[in-house]
Design an enzyme around this catalytic site. Structure first.
Site, short mmCIF file in Angstrom:
data_model
loop_
_atom_site.label_atom_id
_atom_site.label_comp_id
_atom_site.label_asym_id
_atom_site.label_seq_id
_atom_site.Cartn_x
_atom_site.Cartn_y
_atom_site.Cartn_z
CB ILE A 14 -0.97 0.04 1.19
CG1 ILE A 14 -0.24 -0.11 2.52
CG2 ILE A 14 -2.08 -0.98 1.03
CD1 ILE A 14 -1.12 0.12 3.72
N GLY A 20 10.84 2.01 4.94
CA GLY A 20 10.22 0.69 4.82
C GLY A 20 9.01 0.70 3.91
CE LYS A 37 7.86 2.40 7.47
NZ LYS A 37 7.86 3.79 7.95
CG ASP A 139 8.53 11.94 8.62
OD1 ASP A 139 8.53 10.85 8.02
OD2 ASP A 139 8.58 13.04 8.02
C1 LIG Z 1 -4.61 5.27 -1.00
N1 LIG Z 1 -4.27 4.88 0.35
C2 LIG Z 1 -4.80 3.79 0.89
O1 LIG Z 1 -5.60 3.09 0.30
C3 LIG Z 1 -4.40 3.47 2.28
C4 LIG Z 1 -5.25 2.91 3.25
C5 LIG Z 1 -6.73 2.58 3.11
N2 LIG Z 1 -4.53 2.76 4.40
C6 LIG Z 1 -3.24 3.18 4.19
C7 LIG Z 1 -2.14 3.18 5.11
C8 LIG Z 1 -2.14 2.76 6.42
C9 LIG Z 1 -3.18 2.18 7.23
O2 LIG Z 1 -4.32 1.91 6.86
N3 LIG Z 1 -2.70 1.95 8.48
C10 LIG Z 1 -1.38 2.34 8.55
C11 LIG Z 1 -0.47 2.28 9.62
C12 LIG Z 1 0.83 2.75 9.43
C13 LIG Z 1 1.20 3.24 8.17
CL1 LIG Z 1 2.83 3.76 7.95
C14 LIG Z 1 0.32 3.28 7.09
C15 LIG Z 1 -0.99 2.83 7.30
C16 LIG Z 1 -3.15 3.63 2.85
C17 LIG Z 1 -1.89 4.18 2.24
#
Ligand SMILES: CNC(=O)c1c(C)[nH]c(/C=C2\C(=O)Nc3ccc(Cl)cc32)c1C
Length: 277
Positions: A14, A20, A37, A139
């Protein structure tokens, strides 16, 4: 608590954050979604490896509705990889939201922006004061702020930069452009809790303007713009109250920047949040 990689089914990548790659995973025992991660630690000294694990253990103690919850860590020795298992936030990150606004020539609702400010202050308050040691995020940026499915805003991806990279000074910032770097850090000063407040001011500004308050053609010009602290007013349809609170968070002298408590009790915040709830 330490799990095993066999406990999880990897669904898809994702994103690639600082230090990472993030994957959407499902825990086999309960069918729940998480994010892990993957952080490679092969190049780290034994001391740094211990620091990394203790930092993740400390972050797992941070339990707050506005902080992405750390659930588990998996150490995979065969590949020298640490998997940090965190909360799934179905609403995604603010960077994606800002890009959607840019593409559709639309702006975020002011009420949403006040909610982000308020809930991020609550998150930083927990980081700065909840534990026996102050945890500085270091950050804060749109890509590290997430939305769950219930309208909660969550601060995540605590940059483990302090451990994974020796020098987080302005010149040594190797991951991305340091748009949110505070004046004191640019001048070689120590990163402190008020530096997180500066970054929060930059974040709220960017939610309004869809661009950071300070930009430059290169690191040197960006540093100059930040030190000069000249930034345009947020778009005219946003209130003077919001402009004033952003300007307060972006006080050049960190001693004049408010603490999280001062922000949460500020009349402009109390008035505008009351209208939201
Ligand atoms: C377009 N973005 C997504 O679809 C997305 C979704 C639905 N969730 C995330 C990212 C995280 C997420 O859902 N939980 C997280 C915990 C830590 C980190 Cl570093 C990232 C995430 C993302 C990037």
């Amino acid at each position: 608590m330490s799990g095993y990689i066999e406990d999880y089914e990897v669904l898809n990548v994702i994103g690639t954050g600082s230090f990472g790659t993030c994957y959407k995973v499902r825990k086999k025992s309960n069918g729940c979604l998480y994010v892990w991660k993957a952080v490679g630690y092969s190049g780290l000294s034994e001391e740094k490896k211990q620091l990394l694990v203790s930092e993740v253990n400390l972050l797992s103690e941070l339990q707050h509705p506005n902080i992405v919850q750390y659930f588990d860590r998996v150490i995979h020795k065969e590949t020298a990889t640490l998997y940090i298992v965190m909360e799934w936030c179905k609403g995604g990150d603010l960077s994606t939201l800002i890009n959607k606004c840019k593409k559709s020539s639309s702006f975020l609702d002011e009420g949403f922006i006040w909610r982000v400010l308020y809930q991020m202050c609550r998150a930083l308050q927990a980081c700065h004061w909840q534990l026996s040691v102050t945890v500085l995020h270091r950050d804060i940026k749109p890509a590290n702020v997430f939305l769950d499915g219930a309208g909660n805003v969550k601060l995540g991806d605590f940059g483990l930069a302090r451990i994974l990279h020796d020098d987080t000074s302005f010149a040594q910032t190797l991951v991305g452009t340091p748009y949110y770097m505070s004046p004191e850090v640019i001048k070689g000063g120590k990163y402190n809790n008020k530096s997180d407040i500066w970054s929060l001011g930059c974040l709220v500004y960017e939610l309004c303007s869809l661009s950071p308050p300070f930009m430059g053609q290169n690191i040197k010009q960006l540093a100059l713009r930040i030190k000069e602290r000249k930034f345009s007013r947020i778009p005219a349809h946003y209130s003077d109250d919001l402009q004033k609170i952003i300007s307060l968070l972006l006080s050049t002298d960190h001693n004049f920047r408010p603490t999280t408590e001062m922000i949460l009790q500020h009349p402009l915040v109390v008035t505008n949040i009351a209208q939201e709830t």
